[in-house]
Design an enzyme around this catalytic site. Structure first.
Site, short mmCIF file in Angstrom:
data_model
loop_
_atom_site.label_atom_id
_atom_site.label_comp_id
_atom_site.label_asym_id
_atom_site.label_seq_id
_atom_site.Cartn_x
_atom_site.Cartn_y
_atom_site.Cartn_z
CB VAL A 241 -1.79 16.06 7.11
CG1 VAL A 241 -0.69 15.94 8.17
CG2 VAL A 241 -3.01 15.27 7.56
CG HIS A 242 -2.10 22.26 5.08
ND1 HIS A 242 -3.02 22.43 4.07
CD2 HIS A 242 -2.70 22.69 6.22
CE1 HIS A 242 -4.13 22.94 4.57
NE2 HIS A 242 -3.97 23.11 5.87
#
Length: 313
Positions: A241-242
Site C-alpha cells: 500500500v505504497h
C-alpha cells in the site's frame, strides 16, 4: 505539534487510501490542500480522484489544485496497467460535487510557502515531484517555508517496479526528483525497500471491511482489486500500500527504520534512467541528504490504518 500539511499526489489506488488515511487524522495532520500531478493516470483523472477521496472522507472543504500535466523533460508515462484506466479499480468513480480550486498547483505552492513561517509546512509527495520542482525553479526562496518533505519514491535494495532499477514516481520525472533532492530541505523517502515489506493479507483486508463504514468498504474493495497484480508480478504473499506508508510515517515514525544517506538520481538515458542510488555505506563520502527508510512494522501499520479509517463516514 501537528503537521501543517500539503499533499502532492497522483491518485492512483494507493494514493486514494493515503488521502483517506490523512483526512482521518485532523488532530495530527492539519491538511491545507491537495495538489495533483499527472502520474498514475493523466491529470484530469488524478484531479478527479483526489476530489473523490475528499468526498468519500466527508472533507469536501479541502481544496484540490490541479498542477503539472507532463514531466519537466521526459515523455509522459502512466500506470494504467496497475491502477486501471480511471486510476482506481474495485470501486465506481464519478464526477465529485466539489469543483477544483481556482488556480494552478504550482502557483498555490509558491504563494503558500512564501507566506508560511520558516520551516513550518510539511509536504507529503505521493507521485512524481514535478509540481515542487517547477515551484522551486520559479521561486527558490520557498524552500525556507518547508519543514520537511516526505516522499514515497525510489528503490535501492528492492530493485524497481517500472524498470529493473527504477521506481515509478522517480522514473516518471527523474529531472524533477533531481531538483527536489538538491533543494536543501530535510527529506524522508519511503522507497520500495520499505513498502514491499508492508503487505496486505486476507485478514488485514477483512478487518478493514468489517469496520462497517463506507470508507472501510472502499479501502477493502480497492485493495482486493489492486493487490493481486503486484502479488503476481513479484511473487509476494500480499500487496503493498505504497503511498499510505507516508501518512503512517507522519503519524507514527517509530513504525519505521532507516538511516541518513546520500541519494542521487540517474537522469541519463539508458538502463539506469530514473534509478535512485542510495549510498547506504557512505562509500562516496558525500553529504547525506535523505532519511532513507528500509523497514517498517506491517502489523503496526495496518492497526494504525484501520483505527483511522474507522473514524470516517
Amino acid at each position: 505539534m501537528p503537521h501543517t500539511l500539503i499533499i502532492d499526489t497522483d491518485p492512483g489506488a494507493d494514493d486514494v487510501i493515503a488521502l483517506l488515511f490523512a483526512m482521518a487524522a485532523p488532530e495530527a495532520l492539519a491538511l491545507q490542500a491537495l495538489t495533483t500531478v499527472a502520474g498514475n493516470v493523466p491529470l484530469a483523472k488524478t484531479s478527479r480522484n483526489a476530489r473523490l477521496a475528499c468526498e468519500w472522507a466527508g472533507r469536501p472543504d479541502i481544496p484540490v489544485y490541479a498542477g503539472a500535466e507532463r514531466p519537466l523533460q521526459r515523455t509522459p508515462i502512466h500506470a494504467a496497467n496497475i491502477h486501471g484506466r480511471e486510476g482506481i479499480t474495485g470501486v465506481d468513480v464519478h464526477e465529485p460535487a466539489a469543483p477544483l480550486a481556482e488556480g494552478h498547483a504550482v502557483d498555490y505552492l509558491v504563494r503558500t510557502l512564501r507566506a508560511a513561517p520558516e520551516r513550518s509546512v510539511t509536504l507529503a509527495m505521493l507521485g512524481p515531484q514535478t509540481n515542487l520542482a517547477l515551484a522551486l525553479g520559479q521561486a527558490p526562496d520557498i524552500a525556507r517555508g518547508l519543514r520537511e518533505l516526505v516522499l514515497m519514491a525510489g528503490a535501492h535494495f528492492n530493485g524497481g517496479n517500472i524498470t529493473p532499477t527504477a521506481e515509478f514516481n522517480v522514473f516518471a520525472d527523474p529531472h524533477a526528483a533531481e531538483a527536489v533532492l538538491q533543494c536543501g530541505v530535510p527529506i524522508t523517502m519511503l522507497p520500495l525497500d520499505a513498502t514491499h515489506k508492508i503487505l496486505t493479507s486476507d485478514a488485514r483486508i477483512a478487518r478493514l471491511r468489517s469496520i462497517g463504514n463506507r470508507a472501510g468498504r472502499i479501502v477493502a474493495d480497492i485493495l482486493d482489486a489492486y493487490a493481486p497484480e503486484e502479488m503476481r508480478h513479484y511473487g509476494m504473499p500480499g500487496g503493498p500500500v505504497h503511498d499510505a506508508t507516508v501518512i503512517a510515517y507522519l503519524l507514527q515514525p517509530s513504525l519505521f527504520t532507516g538511516r541518513l544517506v546520500n541519494v542521487e538520481v540517474d537522469s541519463r538515458e539508458g538502463m539506469g534512467f530514473g534509478q535512485t542510488v542510495a549510498d547506504w555505506h557512505g562509500s562516496l563520502k558525500r553529504p547525506a541528504n535523505v532519511n532513507w527508510i528500509v523497514d517498517g512494522d506491517a502489523e503496526g501499520f495496518f492497526d494504525l490504518l484501520a483505527r483511522h479509517i474507522a473514524r470516517l463516514p
